[in-house]
Design a protein around this motif. Structure first.
Motif, PDB file in Angstrom:
ATOM      1  N   ASN A   1      85.487  80.839 148.313  1.00 61.12           N
ATOM      2  CA  ASN A   1      84.307  81.584 148.756  1.00 61.12           C
ATOM      3  C   ASN A   1      83.874  81.116 150.138  1.00 61.12           C
ATOM      4  O   ASN A   1      84.079  79.953 150.514  1.00 61.12           O
ATOM      5  CB  ASN A   1      83.164  81.396 147.767  1.00 61.12           C
TER       6      ASN A   1
ATOM      7  N   PRO B   1      86.726  84.863 145.506  1.00 56.86           N
ATOM      8  CA  PRO B   1      86.306  85.595 144.303  1.00 56.86           C
ATOM      9  C   PRO B   1      85.045  86.428 144.494  1.00 56.86           C
ATOM     10  O   PRO B   1      84.841  87.414 143.789  1.00 56.86           O
ATOM     11  CB  PRO B   1      86.070  84.475 143.283  1.00 56.86           C
ATOM     12  N   ASP B   2      84.193  86.048 145.463  1.00 54.95           N
ATOM     13  CA  ASP B   2      82.972  86.822 145.683  1.00 54.95           C
ATOM     14  C   ASP B   2      83.212  88.109 146.460  1.00 54.95           C
ATOM     15  O   ASP B   2      82.320  88.953 146.573  1.00 54.95           O
ATOM     16  CB  ASP B   2      81.917  85.970 146.391  1.00 54.95           C
TER      17      ASP B   2
ATOM     18  N   GLY C   1      80.037  78.248 140.501  1.00 55.41           N
ATOM     19  CA  GLY C   1      80.405  79.568 141.000  1.00 55.41           C
ATOM     20  C   GLY C   1      80.765  79.557 142.472  1.00 55.41           C
ATOM     21  O   GLY C   1      81.614  80.342 142.920  1.00 55.41           O
ATOM     22  N   VAL C   2      80.134  78.683 143.253  1.00 52.33           N
ATOM     23  CA  VAL C   2      80.452  78.580 144.682  1.00 52.33           C
ATOM     24  C   VAL C   2      81.822  77.954 144.878  1.00 52.33           C
ATOM     25  O   VAL C   2      82.592  78.344 145.760  1.00 52.33           O
ATOM     26  CB  VAL C   2      79.368  77.754 145.406  1.00 52.33           C
TER      27      VAL C   2
END
Length: 663
Positions: A240, A177-178, A212-213
């Motif tokens: 990620n 996603p990053d 988020g990670v």
């Protein structure tokens, strides 16, 4: 004006590239001519090698320039670059590996409704309504992690370990996603390396990872070409890179202990374990069970419903604690697999964001090992509950595993089958891994009378004469030519997909060596191919090599296929024939028979003792092939006798090695 200047610059650079390449080729041909008259000249040889290296380096740079130029055109012009766009559309026109086909098959549903239904489906899949409950005291533990491994599992993470995990990652992996992949981290390591190391060390110190990670995008991949429903698609997790680095470090520490704590009938994802050994073992067991006319044996293939997606995370954590892993290591794994949020990747766009309560991500480096630990609980449960499998002298086995592919052998009695049914239900309740009985199959030997009662006890009602395990057909009876049709159809499809106008003779030769022969080699490692399959392979391969197509019935080639398969020194093209591949594989089986403690080697030693001695019982075609190879290559093998303390557990008193490399 700017566009015309760009075109002129591009043409000029392309023209200079062609001129430089022509100069190198002219220089190469000139050196070759000089070497023909003076082939012992050391300076000419060195100059020729230097020229070849320069050409290879130049071609690599040229290819990189072309790739970058294509990307620049796409980023600059987008859909206005019609030539590039139509080339991409043409290459993907017949592809089924896109969710676009799923959207087109549901034309009555608009995009937003489809996205919401897909999110709802996967949200329900990863959040079961009834969470499994695990009581450690009532479940068998099996082998535990020895204390000597605790130090290596819980050591503080060093910078070199983090850097090794980064450079071990694939540069071509899909980004998470990053939007980054390992290639970015590798090329910019001299800048971001210290920051990445500090972040990774912070996780291993505090056991905390931001959501988020851990956030993951699910790429939806069809299971087969005719996938028309969302349930026909499997999800691959795109994680990620920072999370992957952490997971890789944990996986590298977990890898050495897996062979100790997981039973040897699990062949998936574990070092030194060969998946095709399970196929050979199952085939030989079924041969002897059917040959004896023993009507008291059954063989069942079990299908686990959405295995990786439905396994209980609480069950995984509890098994790690049961297996005596250090508490800090358990906390690291728990931080990685719990509280994970998913999004779905649809047509290049990330849609949705939902939490999950169960499942392991297919794409996470530690998921295969954790799933093997979960399936090892099933193995321990069968052993402790007293399920009766196949027993032959001192050898006994009840099931074989390759990740979630389960093959069960057992005594075909009502009590034993009821016990198996109870074990499956108990395992499903605590692990979340439920059996999909509609996709299971069961086999019985000839003249078995009590089939329906056995099926009722196990709840498997699909009675088959043969089953497919890891892509290879298995049966109590001898395999026929129609059982090899999947192999021949696969070869025919691979041959038909390439034409002479697309591949040169050298290209077809490489395609035969590295694509076609890999397909044949897998079947050789799992079954004895019939003579008709040999004939089909020789006919199709020769036609494809010389004419570029397999349907050239009226064309004749003047060189026999046996001549083509000879080594270069004898005038051939060094294509490995089926007998040569079978011979080399048989040699590897003999080596592993004496040097490893796998179930296959223990079965062969118990059943046949030695490939150089007469068999005590009727031998299968597989063992006949082994004996034939052993008699030819007898002078190549050397035994080294050792003390009992030094000897491998599968061979009392010594080990074996190939002594003659020409064998």
């Amino acid at each position: 004006m700017l566009k015309s200047e760009i075109k002129k610059t591009s043409w000029a650079s392309s023209n200079s590239v062609a001129k430089h390449l022509n100069k190198l080729l002219i220089k190469q041909s000139s050196l070759l001519e000089q070497m023909q008259s003076d082939h012992n000249n050391v300076e000419l040889n060195l100059a020729y090698k230097s020229c070849n290296s320069e050409i290879i380096n130049f071609n690599t740079l040229h290819a990189s320039w072309i790739i970058q130029r294509a990307k620049v055109n796409w980023l600059k012009y987008g859909e206005d670059d019609l030539k590039f766009l139509y080339a991409k559309i043409k290459s993907r026109k017949s592809s089924s590996k896109s969710v676009i086909n799923l959207l087109s098959s549901n034309s009555q549903t608009n995009r937003s409704d489809f996205i919401s239904s897909a999110i709802q489906y996967f949200q329900g899949l990863y959040n079961p309504s009834h969470s499994p409950v695990f009581y450690a005291g009532d479940f068998p533990t099996g082998a535990i992690v020895p204390e000597v491994f605790h130090m290596s599992l819980s050591l503080p993470v060093q910078d070199d370990e983090i850097k090794a995990a980064v450079f071990m990652g694939s540069s071509n992996s899909a980004p998470g996603p990053d939007g980054f992949n390992f290639y970015f981290y590798k090329t910019s390591w001299h800048i971001i390396g210290p920051l990445v190391c500090r972040a990774i060390k912070s996780f291993f110190t505090k056991c905390y990872m931001p959501n988020g990670v851990k956030a993951t995008a699910l790429a939806i991949i069809p299971k087969h070409s005719s996938a028309a429903n969302i349930s026909d698609y499997r999800s691959i997790a795109l994680c990620n890179v920072v999370y992957k680095i952490i997971a890789k470090i944990i996986a590298l520490r977990l890898k050495p202990v897996m062979n100790i704590i997981v039973k040897d009938n699990q062949a998936g994802f574990l070092k030194y374990r060969v998946s095709t050994d399970n196929i050979l073992l199952a085939s030989d067991i079924l041969y002897h069970a059917g040959k004896r006319g023993n009507g008291n044996i059954f063989c069942a293939k079990l299908d686990i419903k959405k295995a990786f997606d439905s396994v209980s995370r609480e069950f995984i954590i509890a098994r790690l604690i049961q297996k005596n892993f250090p508490s800090c290591f358990v906390n690291w794994v728990k931080a990685c697999i719990c509280d994970v949020n998913f999004s779905i990747l649809i047509s290049g766009a990330i849609e949705g964001y939902f939490s999950t309560a169960s499942g392991l991500r297919q794409g996470c480096p530690i998921s295969p090992y954790l799933f093997c630990l979960a399936m090892d609980a099933f193995s321990n449960l069968l052993e402790v509950r007293g399920f009766k499998g196949i027993i032959s002298n001192e050898f006994s086995i009840s099931h074989l595993l390759y990740a979630d592919d389960v093959l069960v052998f057992g005594e075909a009695t009502i009590d034993n089958c009821n016990l198996l049914g109870n074990i499956l239900n108990e395992f499903a309740k605590v692990s979340g891994l439920h059996i999909n009985y509609d996709k299971c199959a069961i086999m019985f030997p000839k003249h078995f009378q009590n089939q329906q009662d056995i099926c009722q006890a196990i709840s498997i009602h699909n009675i088959a004469s043969k089953i497919t395990y890891l892509g290879i057909p298995l049966s109590f009876n001898r395999l026929k030519i129609e059982d090899y049709m999947p192999l021949m159809d696969s070869l025919n499809k691979k041959f038909s997909g390439w034409k002479a106008k697309l591949l040169s003779f050298a290209g077809r030769l490489q395609y035969l060596k590295f694509t076609i022969q890999n397909t044949i080699a897998y079947w050789i490692r799992g079954a004895i191919l019939l003579k008709s399959v040999h004939k089909f392979f020789k006919k199709c391969s020769s036609r494809f090599l010389f004419f570029g197509e397999v349907n050239s019935n009226k064309k004749l080639h003047m060189i026999a296929w046996n001549k083509v398969c000879l080594p270069f020194s004898r005038g051939g093209l060094r294509i490995y024939s089926i007998p040569a591949m079978q011979f080399s594989f048989n040699c590897s089986v003999i080596l592993r028979m004496y040097n490893s403690a796998s179930p296959l080697s223990m079965w062969l030693l118990d059943r046949y003792i030695s490939p150089w001695n007469p068999s005590r019982c009727a031998a299968s075609n597989f063992w006949k092939s082994i004996r034939h190879t052993a008699s030819i290559a007898k002078h190549c093998f050397k035994f080294k006798f050792l003390d009992n303390d030094e000897a491998p557990p599968s061979f009392l008193g010594g080990s074996i090695a190939l002594g003659n490399q020409e064998c």
